[in-house]
Design an enzyme around this catalytic site. Structure first.
Site: not given
Ligand code: URA
Length: 226
Positions: A187, A172, A124, A191-192, A84-87
């Site tokens: 956060s 938040r 997203t 998730k990852k 996966d990738k996360h921004s």
């Molecule tokens: N993406 C996330 O899932 N959480 C954050 O706090 C910022 C970007």
């Protein structure tokens, strides 16, 4: 653990002290069971925002959020293929929507758990929901079936998967506490981690449209997440 009083945890962080594992676990479990109610959660997030989390507290928070729900498991035959990738928060959704199917086309399995908009950045999931009929809440079984047949999905946190992030993320967004490194790391990495990945690319945004606008801070965030 239940002996810990919520106002005491909030004021300890407000006064700049380090929170123990027990206090952070208590905070996160009370967020999920809703005994940490809205005003208290806002106050706690603001205390963290202003006084920050050190590396040990960030690790404790990340672990607690990861284990606030189930950690996904996948068929053994996919070992080594789950990526996966996360921004970290920009505006455009220029990567996920292209990269997930591209990786799937290369034989990878991409169980992408994503977020909604945070502050001014694009979400997203919100964008995907603008497609009539698109569903961002999937069960674990649906996730496995989609990875088997399609190879990738983009879904949101649920009451079963990182539920603490779902609640804290929304809070938040409306309490001016988005751009804190410890909260972002907790956060994203929770998730990852809940996706049980073999490999992850972190796409750290910086610049005037990003959550973290200062490049030095963005580099610090990158290091902290790694
Ligand atoms: N993406 C996330 O899932 N959480 C954050 O706090 C910022 C970007």
């Amino acid at each position: 653990m239940s002996a810990l009083r919520i106002p005491d945890i909030i004021s300890k962080k407000r006064d700049g002290f380090e929170l123990t594992e027990e206090e952070i676990e208590s905070f996160v479990s009370k967020v999920v069971d809703k005994s940490f109610e809205g005003a208290q959660l806002g106050a706690m997030l603001m205390a963290i925002y202003l006084k920050h989390l050190n590396d040990a507290e960030t690790t404790r928070l990340t672990r607690a959020i990861t284990h606030s729900g189930i950690v996904l498991t996948w068929p053994h035959k996919w070992k080594g293929q789950i990526v996966d990738k996360h921004s970290t928060g920009g505006v455009g959704d220029k990567i996920s929507l292209l990269l997930a199917p591209a990786l799937a086309a290369c034989g990878m399995k991409v169980p992408m758990i994503s977020g909604r908009s945070l502050a001014h950045t694009g979400g997203t999931l919100d964008k995907l929901e603008s497609i009539p009929g698109f569903r961002v809440h999937l069960t674990h079984q649906e996730m496995t079936d989609i990875l088997e047949t399609v190879g990738c999905f983009i879904a949101g946190q649920t009451d079963d998967i990182v539920p603490a992030d779902k609640i804290m993320y929304a809070s938040r967004d409306v309490t001016g506490t988005v751009s804190n490194l410890g909260l972002i790391t907790g956060s994203i990495i929770s998730k990852k981690a809940a996706e049980s990945l073999d490999a992850l690319v972190l796409d750290v945004k910086t610049g005037k449209a990003a959550i973290i606008q200062d490049e030095k801070l963005a580099r610090e965030l990158a290091t902290q997440m790694v």
